[in-house]
Design a protein around this motif. Structure first.
Motif, mmCIF file in Angstrom:
data_model
loop_
_atom_site.group_PDB
_atom_site.id
_atom_site.type_symbol
_atom_site.label_atom_id
_atom_site.label_comp_id
_atom_site.label_asym_id
_atom_site.label_seq_id
_atom_site.Cartn_x
_atom_site.Cartn_y
_atom_site.Cartn_z
ATOM 1 N N SER A 297 0.803 -1.224 0.000
ATOM 2 C CA SER A 297 0.000 0.000 0.000
ATOM 3 C C SER A 297 0.832 1.268 0.000
ATOM 4 O O SER A 297 0.323 2.351 -0.303
ATOM 5 N N ASN A 298 2.143 1.149 0.305
ATOM 6 C CA ASN A 298 2.999 2.336 0.430
ATOM 7 C C ASN A 298 4.067 2.453 -0.646
ATOM 8 O O ASN A 298 4.829 3.417 -0.647
ATOM 9 N N THR A 299 4.146 1.479 -1.553
ATOM 10 C CA THR A 299 5.250 1.481 -2.512
ATOM 11 C C THR A 299 4.827 0.941 -3.868
ATOM 12 O O THR A 299 4.210 -0.127 -3.955
ATOM 13 N N PHE A 300 5.190 1.684 -4.909
ATOM 14 C CA PHE A 300 5.163 1.155 -6.271
ATOM 15 C C PHE A 300 6.594 0.755 -6.641
ATOM 16 O O PHE A 300 7.554 1.417 -6.238
ATOM 17 N N ARG A 301 6.711 -0.335 -7.395
ATOM 18 C CA ARG A 301 8.030 -0.801 -7.798
ATOM 19 C C ARG A 301 8.103 -1.015 -9.305
ATOM 20 O O ARG A 301 7.144 -1.465 -9.934
ATOM 21 N N GLY A 346 11.914 1.974 -6.400
ATOM 22 C CA GLY A 346 10.688 2.079 -5.629
ATOM 23 C C GLY A 346 10.237 3.522 -5.530
ATOM 24 O O GLY A 346 11.062 4.443 -5.546
ATOM 25 N N ALA A 347 8.918 3.717 -5.450
ATOM 26 C CA ALA A 347 8.354 5.063 -5.331
ATOM 27 C C ALA A 347 7.332 5.073 -4.204
ATOM 28 O O ALA A 347 6.439 4.219 -4.154
ATOM 29 N N SER A 348 7.479 6.033 -3.293
ATOM 30 C CA SER A 348 6.619 6.110 -2.120
ATOM 31 C C SER A 348 5.224 6.611 -2.480
ATOM 32 O O SER A 348 5.059 7.501 -3.320
ATOM 33 N N THR A 349 4.225 6.027 -1.837
ATOM 34 C CA THR A 349 2.844 6.432 -2.033
ATOM 35 C C THR A 349 2.070 6.114 -0.762
ATOM 36 O O THR A 349 2.673 5.772 0.266
ATOM 37 N N ALA A 352 -2.234 2.563 -1.789
ATOM 38 C CA ALA A 352 -2.238 1.871 -3.080
ATOM 39 C C ALA A 352 -2.865 0.487 -2.946
ATOM 40 O O ALA A 352 -2.795 -0.149 -1.894
ATOM 41 N N THR A 353 -3.452 0.002 -4.012
ATOM 42 C CA THR A 353 -3.998 -1.349 -4.073
ATOM 43 C C THR A 353 -2.963 -2.252 -4.716
ATOM 44 O O THR A 353 -2.519 -1.990 -5.843
ATOM 45 N N VAL A 354 -2.540 -3.292 -3.988
ATOM 46 C CA VAL A 354 -1.503 -4.196 -4.484
ATOM 47 C C VAL A 354 -1.897 -4.737 -5.858
ATOM 48 O O VAL A 354 -3.022 -5.187 -6.082
ATOM 49 N N GLY A 355 -0.959 -4.643 -6.788
ATOM 50 C CA GLY A 355 -1.173 -5.128 -8.148
ATOM 51 C C GLY A 355 -1.567 -4.059 -9.142
ATOM 52 O O GLY A 355 -1.461 -4.275 -10.355
#
Length: 375
Positions: A297-301, A346-349, A352-355
């Motif tokens: 929920s806190n990271t996009f990769r 990685g980018a902080s957010t 987020a919804t996993v996937g």
């Protein structure tokens, strides 16, 4: 009229002719023109023609051990002294000024500097990877050459080498090989010096394979380092003006061979083994990273493959501002699982919804990412 060989059109005198020295020299010129520059013995310097500048083209008072033009590092040790303002920049040569060159390297000084200590030293260098193991040894020589000029009356420039065996563990100590210095004129001239390298017998190399032969071009030196450039007299920056160099070369043997430029594509690829930069400098040239997926929920990769595999796993840095697209919300990026071949990003957010997927992009004011694997 001599016969010509099939592949290279070498001139072969007829049986009834005497062998002309001009014919012989012409043949040697043709041989020299086709010797590949990929051979370290022919040209061990990368970016000797100053074509590649990934970090920028102007640097004001660069810090000690800062890289400027690709593969070149500036070292500044004033030893209690005060430097003048030094502006390093890419020099565009006049058409035909030096054959086979379009760019050079300029240092502009606004004065001589003051109160330099005996251990002061300012030099511009390139570390040649594996230069010690492949170019040095008992009875082996290398020749360093470059073109130089200065409009500062009496300004001197010098060369020296440092033969190193790498770092980590009980490796042999590095060795300085003294060179020479010259007083530069206001017009371009070629300067060269042949060094006798040190024996490799009984030397212990690093197990991490980072031995190098450092080529150093000295601009200022105190009395403690004057012998490195073949003199006993210290040197300042002397006065206001420009100090220009071009066509830096190191080749095996005791002859400064004619300079042969590489293609820009080849030179860039060689440079990117050590440093690679991705730039988004404005709205028209934003840096778009590969599609990113929510890891939690806190990271996009996402991940990035380097254009050229690096010497070792590089140190990753970034600057500027990044955001998510299409939302436009700003984010901070970080790196993980970096190898010589690529890196995770990685980018902080939040929330987020996993996937779910998104795109990470530099914003309109610019953003950049760099991979640094310099020696």
């Amino acid at each position: 009229m001599p016969n010509l060989t099939q592949n290279f059109n070498f001139k072969k005198p007829l049986q009834t002719e005497n062998y002309d020295i001009d014919v012989q020299n012409s043949n040697w010129d043709k041989v020299d023109a086709v010797i590949p520059l990929s051979n370290m013995a022919r040209q061990a310097i990368i970016n000797g023609n100053f074509d590649v500048w990934q970090r920028g083209t102007t640097f004001t008072n660069p810090a000690n051990l800062q890289y400027t033009a690709d593969r070149y590092m500036w070292a500044s040790v004033p030893d209690g002294g005060t430097n003048p303002i030094l502006v390093h920049s890419r020099l565009t040569l006049a058409s035909g000024e030096i054959p086979n060159s379009y760019f050079g390297y300029r240092i502009n000084s606004n004065g001589s500097g003051s109160s330099y200590g005996a251990s002061s030293l300012h030099w511009f260098s390139q570390p040649i990877e594996f230069g010690t193991r492949y170019l040095c040894g008992n009875g082996k020589k290398v020749t360093v050459s470059l073109w130089a000029r200065s409009d500062i009356p009496g300004k001197k420039l010098g060369f020296w080498l440092r033969q190193t065996y790498g770092t980590g563990g009980a490796v042999s100590a590095s060795e300085v090989i003294n060179g020479a210095s010259w007083t530069l004129g206001s017009v371009w001239a070629k300067y060269s010096f042949t060094f006798s390298t040190n024996t490799l017998a009984s030397k212990v190399f690093s197990s991490v394979n980072n031995d190098m032969l450092e080529v150093a071009i000295a601009y200022q030196w105190g009395t403690a380092f004057a012998s490195r450039v073949g003199t006993s007299t210290p040197e300042t920056f002397v006065g206001a003006g420009n100090i220009d160099i071009a066509q830096v070369q190191l080749c095996a043997g005791d002859v400064a061979l004619p300079f042969q430029p590489r293609s820009f594509a080849e030179e860039l690829q060689l440079c990117q083994r050590y440093y690679e930069r991705y730039d988004g400098v404005a709205a028209s040239t934003r840096l778009n990273l590969p599609a990113a997926v929510a890891y939690d929920s806190n990271t996009f990769r996402t991940s990035m493959l380097f254009r050229v595999p690096k010497r070792v796993a590089p140190t990753m840095t970034q600057g500027g501002v990044f955001r998510f697209i299409p939302s436009g919300i700003g984010t901070n990026i970080h790196f993980f699982e970096t190898t010589p071949f690529g890196t995770g990003i990685g980018a902080s957010t939040s929330g987020a919804t996993v996937g779910n997927s998104t795109v990470i992009q530099s914003n309109d004011t610019g953003g950049w990412i760099a991979a640094d694997a310099e020696l």
